[in-house]
Structure formats: C-alpha cells, structure tokens
Enzyme design. Structure first.
Site, PDB file in Angstrom:
ATOM      1  N   ASP A  71       0.871  -1.166   0.000  1.00  0.00           N
ATOM      2  CA  ASP A  71       0.000   0.000   0.000  1.00  0.00           C
ATOM      3  C   ASP A  71       0.911   1.219   0.000  1.00  0.00           C
ATOM      4  O   ASP A  71       1.916   1.248   0.724  1.00  0.00           O
ATOM      5  CB  ASP A  71      -0.915  -0.002   1.222  1.00  0.00           C
ATOM      6  CG  ASP A  71      -2.192   0.783   0.962  1.00  0.00           C
ATOM      7  OD1 ASP A  71      -2.759   0.653  -0.143  1.00  0.00           O
ATOM      8  OD2 ASP A  71      -2.624   1.549   1.841  1.00  0.00           O
ATOM      9  N   ARG A 180       8.823   2.210  -3.762  1.00  0.00           N
ATOM     10  CA  ARG A 180       8.412   0.809  -3.968  1.00  0.00           C
ATOM     11  C   ARG A 180       9.664  -0.070  -4.113  1.00  0.00           C
ATOM     12  O   ARG A 180       9.748  -1.145  -3.554  1.00  0.00           O
ATOM     13  CB  ARG A 180       7.523   0.755  -5.219  1.00  0.00           C
ATOM     14  CG  ARG A 180       6.864  -0.578  -5.464  1.00  0.00           C
ATOM     15  CD  ARG A 180       5.731  -0.475  -6.474  1.00  0.00           C
ATOM     16  NE  ARG A 180       4.626   0.320  -5.966  1.00  0.00           N
ATOM     17  CZ  ARG A 180       4.334   1.555  -6.372  1.00  0.00           C
ATOM     18  NH1 ARG A 180       5.015   2.139  -7.328  1.00  0.00           N
ATOM     19  NH2 ARG A 180       3.329   2.210  -5.829  1.00  0.00           N
TER      20      ARG A 180
HETATM   21  P1  IMP Z   1      -2.693   2.067  -3.445  1.00  0.00           P
HETATM   22  O1  IMP Z   1      -1.422   1.608  -2.814  1.00  0.00           O
HETATM   23  O2  IMP Z   1      -3.113   1.185  -4.562  1.00  0.00           O
HETATM   24  O3  IMP Z   1      -3.770   2.337  -2.444  1.00  0.00           O
HETATM   25  O4  IMP Z   1      -2.279   3.426  -4.171  1.00  0.00           O
HETATM   26  C1  IMP Z   1      -2.802   4.634  -3.810  1.00  0.00           C
HETATM   27  C2  IMP Z   1      -2.620   5.649  -4.863  1.00  0.00           C
HETATM   28  O5  IMP Z   1      -1.364   6.273  -4.652  1.00  0.00           O
HETATM   29  C3  IMP Z   1      -2.625   5.218  -6.316  1.00  0.00           C
HETATM   30  O6  IMP Z   1      -3.903   5.157  -6.845  1.00  0.00           O
HETATM   31  C4  IMP Z   1      -1.835   6.339  -6.964  1.00  0.00           C
HETATM   32  O7  IMP Z   1      -2.655   7.441  -7.193  1.00  0.00           O
HETATM   33  C5  IMP Z   1      -0.853   6.689  -5.870  1.00  0.00           C
HETATM   34  N1  IMP Z   1       0.436   6.021  -6.067  1.00  0.00           N
HETATM   35  C6  IMP Z   1       0.855   4.856  -5.531  1.00  0.00           C
HETATM   36  N2  IMP Z   1       2.111   4.590  -5.944  1.00  0.00           N
HETATM   37  C7  IMP Z   1       2.466   5.605  -6.752  1.00  0.00           C
HETATM   38  C8  IMP Z   1       3.648   5.876  -7.495  1.00  0.00           C
HETATM   39  O8  IMP Z   1       4.640   5.137  -7.506  1.00  0.00           O
HETATM   40  N3  IMP Z   1       3.618   7.017  -8.219  1.00  0.00           N
HETATM   41  C9  IMP Z   1       2.559   7.864  -8.237  1.00  0.00           C
HETATM   42  N4  IMP Z   1       1.438   7.646  -7.583  1.00  0.00           N
HETATM   43  C10 IMP Z   1       1.396   6.519  -6.832  1.00  0.00           C
END
Ligand code: IMP
Length: 196
Positions: A71, A180
C-alpha cells in the site's frame, strides 16, 4: 536457488509492471489473474500498514500460498501529510488520477513548502507469518505537471536528486529513487536470507 513463487495481491497493472522490473529470478510473481482471483481487495483502514496487511491476509486466505501486497501513499507535509492513505480516492470515489492531481495542486496553491514523500508498506506472508517492510522517497510537488509515463501522482512528483518528475522517467530510472523499489529490495534481502 530454487524458484520462489509469490502471489502479488494487487489488481493495479502499473504496480505489477514495476514490481516485475525489480523482482527477478529466482522470484516468480503470480498475479491475481494468474491465480484465478477476481475480487476488489478492500482497503478500509486509516493506515498504509493496516491496508497492506488486509490485502495480503485476504489473498493468503484464498490461495494458501506465500504472498505479498503493498500500500502506498503520497504524504505532503504542509497539508497534514495528505492525501496519504486516501491517495487513490483523494478527489472522491470513482475519480481518476488527473482529478486527484488537480485537487492536490489546488490545495497547495500559495504554499511555499511543497515537500513530500511517497511511502510504501509491503506486507509479506511467508510460511504463514507476516513481515512488514517500508520504503520512502523524499521529493517535491511541482506547480505544473510534466511527463506522460507512470501513474498516479508521478507527473507532479520530483524525487530528491533529480530535476525530472517520475512521469518523465523510464521504469529503470524511477527505480533508482522509488519508495516501492526500496521496500521490495528489503523483501528480497529478507527472502534470500530465509531460503539460503
Ligand atoms: P494504493 O497503494 O493502490 O492504495 O495506491 C494509492 C494511490 O497512490 C494510487 O492510486 C496512486 O494514485 C498513488 N500512487 C501509488 N504509488 C504511486 C507511485 O509510484 N507514483 C505515483 N502515484 C502513486
């Protein structure tokens, strides 16, 4: 070293591409699609850690295999670390990446401090036990978006040590800085220790 299969608990195609560029042999990523799982994984909690755990435990229950999830949130310091855990739905449920960027830029109008970080929490379930790993990338939110690559907030985030946004970088370049990549590198080191 023998092949190590890991189910990656995500439906986000961008994350699958990025993680596959980091986790190479002997690791082998099994996507939810490969595992025949077609569900929306819940993210109901107010911390990245709890959401990452929820995703990996949900998929572990369904597959009974070693698996991991991640996440990620963008934390902008001058606005109380928003959007944070709400990064995906900052502008509201069902809104897209561009809506989220627009709202973020609006909320930062007139702010001199535009420093921020991406924070990734990886939850690994290995032989029925959970392990957490965190990766952070510090940077700045620029005023006008630049670049077409990547996803999410990539067009407005410039990592420390670069003049380009993540959206102006190849995946390999992004990996030199990425939250990440840092979290997954810890997972790799941990698993190498476990299986050596
Ligand atoms: P989740 O981890 O899927 O909940 O991600 C949350 C949100 O954070 C995603 O929908 C993106 O908008 C943003 N996000 C996550 N990782 C990245 C990244 O590496 N670059 C840019 N936005 C990110």
């Amino acid at each position: 070293m023998d092949n190590i299969d890991l189910v990656f608990a995500t439906n986000n195609q961008n994350k699958i591409i990025e993680i596959r560029s980091i986790l190479k042999k002997p690791f082998s990523i099994i996507t939810l699609k490969d595992a025949g799982i077609d569900i929306d994984i819940p993210e109901p909690h107010d911390t990245l850690e709890a959401n990452a755990s929820e995703k990996s435990f949900t998929i572990h229950q369904l597959t009974n295999k070693n698996c991991f999830s991640e996440d990620t949130g963008l934390e902008v310091f001058s606005i109380n670390s928003e959007p944070g855990v709400k990064s995906a739905r900052y502008a509201g449920e069902g809104r897209n990446f561009q809506d989220n960027i627009n709202l973020l830029l609006k909320n930062l109008e007139g702010k001199s401090d535009r420093s921020a970080q991406f924070r990734t929490v990886v939850s690994l379930i290995w032989e029925n036990k959970e392990y957490l790993f965190t990766g952070i990338c510090l940077g700045t939110i620029i005023e006008k978006q630049k670049g077409e690559a990547g996803f999410g907030y990539d067009p407005v985030f410039v990592p420390e040590g670069s003049h380009n946004t993540f959206a102006e970088m190849s995946i390999e370049e992004k990996n030199k800085f990425s939250h990440r990549k840092k979290a997954v590198t810890q997972l790799i080191e941990f698993l190498k220790m476990k299986v050596s």
